[in-house]
Design an enzyme around this catalytic site. Sequence first.
Site, short mmCIF file in Angstrom:
data_model
loop_
_atom_site.label_atom_id
_atom_site.label_comp_id
_atom_site.label_asym_id
_atom_site.label_seq_id
_atom_site.Cartn_x
_atom_site.Cartn_y
_atom_site.Cartn_z
N TRP A 82 0.80 -1.21 0.13
CA TRP A 82 0.05 0.00 0.00
C TRP A 82 1.09 1.17 0.03
O TRP A 82 0.59 2.41 -0.51
CB TRP A 82 -1.01 0.00 1.07
CG TRP A 82 -1.88 -1.16 1.14
CD1 TRP A 82 -1.88 -2.56 1.51
CD2 TRP A 82 -2.78 -1.33 -0.27
NE1 TRP A 82 -2.97 -3.13 1.11
CE2 TRP A 82 -3.35 -2.79 -0.18
CE3 TRP A 82 -3.41 -0.60 -1.11
CZ2 TRP A 82 -4.37 -3.02 -1.03
CZ3 TRP A 82 -4.38 -0.85 -1.99
CH2 TRP A 82 -4.89 -2.38 -2.10
N ASP A 129 -2.84 6.41 6.22
CA ASP A 129 -3.75 5.34 5.48
C ASP A 129 -4.31 4.34 6.68
O ASP A 129 -3.45 3.34 7.12
CB ASP A 129 -3.25 4.67 4.49
CG ASP A 129 -4.31 3.63 3.76
OD1 ASP A 129 -5.14 3.59 4.52
OD2 ASP A 129 -3.84 3.09 2.67
N LYS A 183 -13.88 -2.30 5.62
CA LYS A 183 -13.12 -3.50 6.61
C LYS A 183 -13.62 -3.00 8.16
O LYS A 183 -14.25 -4.11 8.48
CB LYS A 183 -11.33 -3.12 6.69
CG LYS A 183 -11.03 -3.57 5.04
CD LYS A 183 -9.60 -2.72 5.26
CE LYS A 183 -9.20 -2.62 3.76
NZ LYS A 183 -9.17 -3.64 3.00
N1 PMP Z 1 -5.11 0.85 1.59
C1 PMP Z 1 -5.06 -0.23 2.54
C2 PMP Z 1 -3.89 -0.21 3.51
C3 PMP Z 1 -5.95 -1.07 1.92
O1 PMP Z 1 -5.93 -2.34 2.59
C4 PMP Z 1 -6.78 -0.98 0.80
C5 PMP Z 1 -7.60 -2.06 0.34
N2 PMP Z 1 -7.61 -3.25 0.72
C6 PMP Z 1 -6.63 0.31 0.25
C7 PMP Z 1 -5.89 1.30 0.69
C8 PMP Z 1 -7.41 0.29 -1.09
O2 PMP Z 1 -8.84 0.57 -0.85
P1 PMP Z 1 -9.68 0.49 -2.10
O3 PMP Z 1 -9.93 -0.56 -2.88
O4 PMP Z 1 -11.18 1.20 -1.18
O5 PMP Z 1 -9.45 1.96 -2.80
#
Ligand code: PMP
Length: 355
Positions: A102, A169, A193
């Site tokens: 991420w 994040d 989540k």
């Molecule tokens: N950041 C983290 C830490 C994640 O775990 C995720 C999705 N698993 C995201 C960002 C991306 O999220 P989205 O698919 O809602 O854009």
Amino acid sequence: MTRKFNFSSGPAALPEPVLQRAQAAIWDLDGTGIGILEHSHRGKAFRAVLERTTARIREVGGIGDEFAVLFMTAGATHHFTLVPQNFLRAEDTVDICHTGVWTAKVMEETRRFGKLHLACDAGPTFDATPDAVRYSASPRYVYYVSNETVYGTQWQAPPAGSPAPLVCDASSDIFSRPLPLAGHGLIFAGAQKNLGPSGISLVIVRRDFLATRRQGLPPLSDYLTYEREGSMSNTPNTFGIYMIGEVCTWIREQGGLAAMAERNARKAKLLYEFLDNSRRWRAHARVGSRSSMNVTFRGATPELEAELLARAEERGLSGLAGHRSIGGLRASIYNAFPEEGVRRLVALLGELDPP
Ligand code: PMP
């Protein structure tokens, strides 16, 4: 049909009382004779939902008025671009704490707007959050991911000694423990989540940090638009906002974030203790960096892992395959995931680990 134990990393298991309340609200919201999916976002009933959700978030998170609370019809990934777009000029540097998948994505986006300094790097194994962070001389902000959903590591406390506002994040551990607001300029989290459905994100931004954003951005890319318009400059994700409010009410009923942290630690300990004492299974993340939300682990052989997945599915334990980028196994055990599901997983792992 009985419900399964859903170990998915997101969209993920939601609290059952919330799902039951939502079922009723889809039919009729608060006795209005109209369901939550059908109410105008400008009407009194939805206004009340928005106010209730915002108040609950502030209450549960202990968030004071120096922070704005925003809802955006955008997943967490949108913020990978929006944060640098709002806060970075070409000559600015961002310090990044690189802990996995991420932050790798964020680095790619950040480079399009400014400079990048790798303040720490947990690669290539990404099995721990780094001990030492080396900041640059004057970063614009310091970026980290509080919980690395794919590798299963989690900062036990935010990076220390930051010379600039932290941007976090918190998608995969928001409200799983008391929120460490100190030092933060902006925290964002996709909802799917720990908060509600996908396609909506929560942003908690310090008003004085927000004031330093770049001017002249397109309105829906500008965080200030959401603050000024109370997240209502266009039709928001009304159902998502409703769900987040109900989930926060549930968190409050459970005893708040301290109680959540305790219960999450207990669930995670069950699994990590088993893995640490097993001969055929082992945890990926190192002690001191382990996530209480996503427990990543490996079997001694690919065959053993495949057997576990097959048997788990037969027993209603679903969603245990690791992320497609690293494989292995992952048990996502967010706030709403029941302890009983963890016990059943441990029992199954034990059967595949005979003495
Ligand atoms: N950041 C983290 C830490 C994640 O775990 C995720 C999705 N698993 C995201 C960002 C991306 O999220 P989205 O698919 O809602 O854009």
